[in-house]
Scaffold this motif. Structure first.
Motif, PDB file in Angstrom:
ATOM      1  N   VAL A 125     -22.704 -44.535  -8.375  1.00 27.40           N
ATOM      2  CA  VAL A 125     -22.959 -45.570  -7.388  1.00 27.40           C
ATOM      3  C   VAL A 125     -22.563 -46.905  -7.997  1.00 27.40           C
ATOM      4  CG1 VAL A 125     -24.691 -46.685  -5.935  1.00 27.40           C
ATOM      5  CG2 VAL A 125     -24.832 -44.221  -6.399  1.00 27.40           C
ATOM      6  N   LEU A 126     -21.648 -47.589  -7.337  1.00 28.37           N
ATOM      7  CA  LEU A 126     -21.173 -48.894  -7.835  1.00 28.37           C
ATOM      8  C   LEU A 126     -22.099 -50.002  -7.325  1.00 28.37           C
ATOM      9  CD1 LEU A 126     -17.349 -48.519  -7.192  1.00 28.37           C
ATOM     10  CD2 LEU A 126     -18.601 -48.068  -9.299  1.00 28.37           C
ATOM     11  N   ASP A 127     -22.132 -51.091  -8.101  1.00 27.51           N
ATOM     12  CA  ASP A 127     -22.918 -52.248  -7.683  1.00 27.51           C
ATOM     13  C   ASP A 127     -22.319 -52.852  -6.416  1.00 27.51           C
ATOM     14  OD1 ASP A 127     -24.549 -51.926  -9.832  1.00 27.51           O
ATOM     15  OD2 ASP A 127     -23.433 -53.317 -11.120  1.00 27.51           O
ATOM     16  N   SER A 128     -23.160 -53.496  -5.625  1.00 22.74           N
ATOM     17  CA  SER A 128     -22.684 -54.164  -4.419  1.00 22.74           C
ATOM     18  C   SER A 128     -21.861 -55.388  -4.798  1.00 22.74           C
ATOM     19  CB  SER A 128     -23.870 -54.618  -3.550  1.00 22.74           C
ATOM     20  OG  SER A 128     -24.641 -53.492  -3.171  1.00 22.74           O
ATOM     21  N   VAL A 129     -20.876 -55.691  -3.960  1.00 24.79           N
ATOM     22  CA  VAL A 129     -20.014 -56.847  -4.196  1.00 24.79           C
ATOM     23  C   VAL A 129     -20.563 -58.030  -3.388  1.00 24.79           C
ATOM     24  CG1 VAL A 129     -17.699 -57.773  -3.938  1.00 24.79           C
ATOM     25  CG2 VAL A 129     -18.039 -55.377  -4.629  1.00 24.79           C
TER      26      VAL A 129
END
Length: 409
Positions: A405-409
């Motif tokens: 899960v990638l961090d939110s931009v």
């Protein structure tokens, strides 16, 4: 690289742990076979030390190092050589490097009045001087002006009368290049970028600036190098150099310079192995090729008619006159010619300067050859079990779904 009997030997000591890092010790002794203390010494913060002693043939010596945790380490010294030459260096004099070259009376009988050579060199720049061991004198003191050394690490090599390298030592000359202090401060935060201001204490007309930007808590960068240590120190040493930038710090110059000399004594590497020079000298397997060589022979040679051969080229300006040997053969080495050039060869009789077209056989070296690199089938390459295990683990990871899960931009 060797201990010499009945002269003062300068010995470097280095103590490292299982990770190759220096271990400081505050007490160490050199002991003989009777367990008598011959010398005492201690290390600097990097586990480097030096001691001097005069050994005797047949005696066995050992070094005992006492650690902070009350343990001790014992290491025997190699056997003592009855003959040879030793070198010690004093580099703490402000204007000179003083070499003390010593031998013993047994060796002096064989080498006195024989020419020895000291070569001081760095990356092809070199200065040489010759010296002799005079009659009934086992020591030669040679002062070398520091102004004649190159900035940075210099190698001092001593050759015997047969031009064999027998001793080597690295010394350092302080670099006089101007170093300018700079201060960096954050000027503005542009949200997507940061603007820094670099202020120099001195004005310079021309220079270069290098910047590395890393997170403050990164573990990917652990270098203790500086630009100065990477250029002027690291290439001349073997093994890891701890805190290399320390040796270029401006603080406490005398202690820093002494520590640097210890480092060069213990980690300075030679371009030859002392034992190989005397026991297994390298052999020249192939002749060095410089340009082309012409080898020729006059057919039906008559020395009453021909003395010399001349070779000329109209394009390159070549003109050489070559003496013939008693069989009519000649050789011309280091010949540089332009591609598709023509060489003209004629015979000369010196008595009347008569020039003729000779009948001769001739060949050139090196011959034109084409080498093909054979293909290697990687599928047939043998892979050890460790690599096979690694490949199977990678295949397992690839075959299973991985979600990140990638961090939110």
């Amino acid at each position: 690289g060797h201990f010499l009997a009945h002269v003062n030997n300068s010995v470097g000591v280095k103590l490292i742990d299982q990770d190759g890092k220096g271990v400081e010790f505050l007490e160490a002794e050199l002991k003989n076979s009777k367990n008598e203390t011959v010398a005492n010494f201690k290390s600097n913060s990097f586990g480097l030390a030096k001691f001097n002693f005069i050994p005797t043939v047949g005696e066995k010596y050992k070094v005992v190092v006492y650690l902070a945790n009350k343990n001790k380490i014992t290491s025997p010294l190699p056997p003592i050589n009855a003959k040879g030459v030793s070198l010690s260096v004093n580099n703490l004099h402000p204007t000179q490097v003083i070499l003390s070259i010593q031998t013993n009376t047994e060796t002096l009988k064989e080498i006195q009045q024989k020419p020895y050579t000291v070569l001081v060199h760095q990356n092809g720049n070199m200065n040489a001087m010759e010296f002799l061991f005079p009659d009934n004198n086992t020591q030669v003191i040679l002062p070398i002006k520091k102004s004649s050394l190159n900035p940075g690490v210099n190698t001092i090599t001593i050759f015997n009368e047969e031009k064999q390298p027998i001793l080597e030592r690295l010394v350092y000359k302080e670099i006089t290049a101007k170093r300018i202090d700079a201060s960096v401060s954050l000027k503005k935060n542009h949200i997507d970028s940061l603007e820094y201001e670099v202020q120099l204490k001195d004005n310079i007309k021309k220079g270069s600036l290098s910047i590395s930007v890393l997170p403050s808590a990164t573990k990917s960068y652990t270098s203790t190098q500086s630009i100065a240590s990477a250029f002027f120190l690291e290439p001349y040493l073997k093994g890891q150099v701890e805190n290399a930038s320390y040796y270029f710090d401006k603080e406490n110059p005398r202690q820093r310079f002494y520590d640097l000399d210890l480092l060069l004594l213990t980690q300075g590497w030679s371009k030859y192995e002392w034992n190989d020079v005397f026991n297994h000298p390298p052999k020249s397997l192939y002749k060095s090729e410089v340009g082309f060589s012409l080898n020729g022979k006059i057919n039906n040679y008559n020395p009453k008619k021909i003395d010399q051969i001349y070779v000329k080229s109209n394009h390159s300006g070549l003109f050489e006159v070559i003496e013939l040997d008693n069989t009519g053969k000649f050789t011309l080495d280091s010949l540089f010619v332009i591609k598709a050039d023509s060489l003209y060869i004629g015979s000369i009789k010196k008595r009347n300067n008569k020039i003729k077209k000779p009948q001769l056989s001739i060949n050139t070296l090196p011959n034109s050859t084409v080498e093909n690199i054979s293909r290697i089938n990687l599928q047939n390459t043998i892979i050890d079990e460790e690599k096979i295990q690694l490949r199977s683990n990678l295949e397992y990871l690839i075959s299973n779904d991985i979600e990140e899960v990638l961090d939110s931009v």
